[in-house]
Design an enzyme around this catalytic site. Structure first.
Site, mmCIF file in Angstrom:
data_model
loop_
_atom_site.group_PDB
_atom_site.id
_atom_site.type_symbol
_atom_site.label_atom_id
_atom_site.label_comp_id
_atom_site.label_asym_id
_atom_site.label_seq_id
_atom_site.Cartn_x
_atom_site.Cartn_y
_atom_site.Cartn_z
ATOM 1 N N LYS A 13 0.845 -1.232 0.108
ATOM 2 C CA LYS A 13 -0.070 -0.140 -0.046
ATOM 3 C C LYS A 13 0.891 1.247 0.145
ATOM 4 C CE LYS A 13 -1.874 -1.016 3.964
ATOM 5 N NZ LYS A 13 -1.205 -2.199 4.284
ATOM 6 N N ARG A 88 -9.717 1.512 8.115
ATOM 7 C CA ARG A 88 -9.477 0.214 8.433
ATOM 8 C C ARG A 88 -10.523 -0.360 9.392
ATOM 9 N NH1 ARG A 88 -3.488 0.695 8.456
ATOM 10 N NH2 ARG A 88 -2.691 -1.374 9.279
ATOM 11 N N ARG A 127 11.796 -5.699 4.770
ATOM 12 C CA ARG A 127 11.624 -4.118 4.706
ATOM 13 C C ARG A 127 12.416 -3.418 5.383
ATOM 14 N NH1 ARG A 127 5.705 -1.770 5.455
ATOM 15 N NH2 ARG A 127 5.880 -3.021 7.637
ATOM 16 N N ARG A 160 11.171 -2.058 11.173
ATOM 17 C CA ARG A 160 10.052 -1.436 11.799
ATOM 18 C C ARG A 160 9.914 -2.637 12.925
ATOM 19 N NH1 ARG A 160 4.932 0.101 8.082
ATOM 20 N NH2 ARG A 160 3.856 -0.927 9.779
ATOM 21 N N ARG A 171 -1.023 -8.763 13.256
ATOM 22 C CA ARG A 171 -1.420 -7.954 12.371
ATOM 23 C C ARG A 171 -2.260 -8.312 11.241
ATOM 24 N NH1 ARG A 171 3.861 -5.292 10.562
ATOM 25 N NH2 ARG A 171 2.932 -3.995 9.119
HETATM 26 P P1 AP5 Z 1 4.813 -1.589 1.924
HETATM 27 O O1 AP5 Z 1 4.566 -0.851 0.620
HETATM 28 O O2 AP5 Z 1 5.548 -1.093 2.933
HETATM 29 O O3 AP5 Z 1 3.658 -2.259 2.443
HETATM 30 P P2 AP5 Z 1 2.176 -1.808 3.176
HETATM 31 O O4 AP5 Z 1 1.127 -2.430 2.535
HETATM 32 O O5 AP5 Z 1 2.257 -0.333 3.308
HETATM 33 O O6 AP5 Z 1 2.572 -2.376 4.724
HETATM 34 P P3 AP5 Z 1 2.402 -1.902 5.999
HETATM 35 O O7 AP5 Z 1 3.082 -2.799 6.966
HETATM 36 O O8 AP5 Z 1 2.944 -0.307 6.071
HETATM 37 O O9 AP5 Z 1 0.954 -1.959 6.293
HETATM 38 P P4 AP5 Z 1 0.193 -2.044 7.620
HETATM 39 O O10 AP5 Z 1 -1.139 -1.780 7.099
HETATM 40 O O11 AP5 Z 1 0.266 -3.363 8.443
HETATM 41 O O12 AP5 Z 1 0.813 -0.943 8.444
HETATM 42 P P5 AP5 Z 1 0.541 0.882 8.777
HETATM 43 O O13 AP5 Z 1 1.755 1.431 8.879
HETATM 44 O O14 AP5 Z 1 -0.713 1.224 7.767
HETATM 45 O O15 AP5 Z 1 5.495 -2.871 1.429
HETATM 46 C C1 AP5 Z 1 5.979 -3.986 2.070
HETATM 47 C C2 AP5 Z 1 7.538 -4.435 1.712
HETATM 48 O O16 AP5 Z 1 7.344 -4.894 0.358
HETATM 49 C C3 AP5 Z 1 8.695 -3.249 1.417
HETATM 50 O O17 AP5 Z 1 9.862 -3.506 1.928
HETATM 51 C C4 AP5 Z 1 8.413 -2.961 -0.025
HETATM 52 O O18 AP5 Z 1 9.592 -2.543 -0.643
HETATM 53 C C5 AP5 Z 1 8.013 -4.596 -0.434
HETATM 54 N N1 AP5 Z 1 7.332 -4.579 -1.663
HETATM 55 C C6 AP5 Z 1 6.155 -3.684 -1.909
HETATM 56 N N2 AP5 Z 1 5.661 -4.134 -3.171
HETATM 57 C C7 AP5 Z 1 6.359 -5.113 -3.712
HETATM 58 C C8 AP5 Z 1 6.221 -6.029 -4.719
HETATM 59 N N3 AP5 Z 1 5.500 -5.883 -5.585
HETATM 60 N N4 AP5 Z 1 7.264 -7.134 -4.780
HETATM 61 C C9 AP5 Z 1 8.062 -7.429 -3.746
HETATM 62 N N5 AP5 Z 1 8.306 -6.447 -2.852
HETATM 63 C C10 AP5 Z 1 7.436 -5.290 -2.544
HETATM 64 O O19 AP5 Z 1 -0.010 0.578 10.213
HETATM 65 C C11 AP5 Z 1 0.824 0.338 11.351
HETATM 66 C C12 AP5 Z 1 -0.112 0.206 12.682
HETATM 67 O O20 AP5 Z 1 -0.457 1.578 12.855
HETATM 68 C C13 AP5 Z 1 -1.161 -0.741 12.793
HETATM 69 O O21 AP5 Z 1 -0.922 -1.934 13.154
HETATM 70 C C14 AP5 Z 1 -2.022 -0.079 13.701
HETATM 71 O O22 AP5 Z 1 -1.544 -0.183 14.921
HETATM 72 C C15 AP5 Z 1 -1.837 1.626 13.543
HETATM 73 N N6 AP5 Z 1 -2.860 2.111 12.446
HETATM 74 C C16 AP5 Z 1 -2.344 2.625 11.179
HETATM 75 N N7 AP5 Z 1 -3.583 2.945 10.646
HETATM 76 C C17 AP5 Z 1 -4.593 2.735 11.551
HETATM 77 C C18 AP5 Z 1 -5.823 2.868 11.351
HETATM 78 N N8 AP5 Z 1 -6.640 3.339 10.381
HETATM 79 N N9 AP5 Z 1 -6.851 2.479 12.499
HETATM 80 C C19 AP5 Z 1 -6.240 1.985 13.552
HETATM 81 N N10 AP5 Z 1 -4.915 1.666 13.760
HETATM 82 C C20 AP5 Z 1 -3.982 2.125 12.825
HETATM 83 MG MG MG Z 2 2.711 1.080 4.863
#
Ligand code: AP5
Ligand code: MG
Length: 222
Positions: A13, A88, A127, A160, A171
């Protein structure tokens, strides 16, 4: 352009949202990045958010909704934004709808990126994120030019805290229980487009652009 990027943790994402924000010259609004920034600053919200993030749990809806509403009210969001990691929960999606309709606005696209659990674990284990600017790469699939150094700002790359295997499993569970109901929510509104997240970063970007262009053609009656 008001677009929501949905998908499990590690689906890509953030990677795609960053590219879309550049393409459409609009802000990339990532709630995860905003909370990590608050944790780094040691603000009261950051201290509270950390308790949830370290466990892989969701931060309570009222905190998240208030933070996003404040962000999308900023002048740089006037012409659109790419939402990443929000909404979410159904409560967050409903709050977003209410807040947009109050402003006479609406979401243009909801892109749901599908990736298998085994691939997610590989992506998150490799990552690396920049401590200074939040730029993201992957040690194997999308490496930085210099090991441990951010391509974007030269900052230090780190892993992270919530990318440990145990927290990733938590997660994924939380995603399945609390976020997948949104698939149906946006399906019923006719906004959801699911794409496969398997393939290279550029292939996935092209898939998203096809969906966006197709929808544009449909809505503009071309
Ligand atoms: P990346 O692009 O970083 O993936 P992502 O989908 O952004 O993954 P996240 O871990 O950031 O998602 P998340 O939803 O768990 O975390 P968030 O920060 O939102 O890609 C991942 C890796 O793969 C990278 O190394 C990239 O280079 C590689 N990659 C990408 N595309 C690829 C491909 N096609 N092929 C190969 N490799 C590839 O949330 C974190 C925490 O914050 C949550 O757990 C929660 O506690 C809190 N939080 C955030 N938002 C909310 C909300 N709305 N409500 C409540 N709590 C929230
Ligand atoms: Mg992300």
């Amino acid at each position: 352009m008001k677009l929501i990027m949905m998908g499990p943790p590690g689906a890509g994402k953030g990677t795609q949202a960053q590219m879309l924000a550049e393409r459409f010259s609009c802000p990339h609004v990532s709630t995860g990045d905003m909370f990590r920034e608050a944790v780094k600053k040691g603000s009261p919200m950051g201290t509270r958010a950390r308790e949830y993030m370290d466990k892989g749990a969701l931060i309570p809806d009222p905190i998240v909704i208030g933070m996003v509403e404040e962000r999308i009210d900023q002048p740089d969001c006037r012409n659109g934004y790419i939402l990443d990691g929000f909404p979410r929960t159904v409560a967050q999606a409903e709050a977003l709808d209410t807040s947009l309709s109050r402003r006479g606005a609406a979401i243009d696209h909801v892109i749901n990126v599908d990736v298998e659990d085994a691939e997610i674990v590989k992506r998150l284990a490799g990552r690396r994120t920049c401590r200074r600017c939040g730029w993201t790469c992957h040690v194997v699939f999308d490496p930085s030019k210099v090991v441990g150094v951010c391509d974007n700002c030269g900052g230090e790359l780190f892993q992270r805290a919530d990318d440990s295997e145990k927290t990733v499993q938590a997660r994924l569970r939380v995603y399945k229980e609390q976020t997948t109901p949104l698939i149906q929510y946006y399906q019923q509104k006719g906004l959801l487009r699911s794409i496969t997240g398997q393939g290279s970063i550029n292939e996935i970007f092209n898939r998203i652009m096809e969906v966006v262009d197709q929808n544009h053609e449909t809505t503009s009656g071309e």
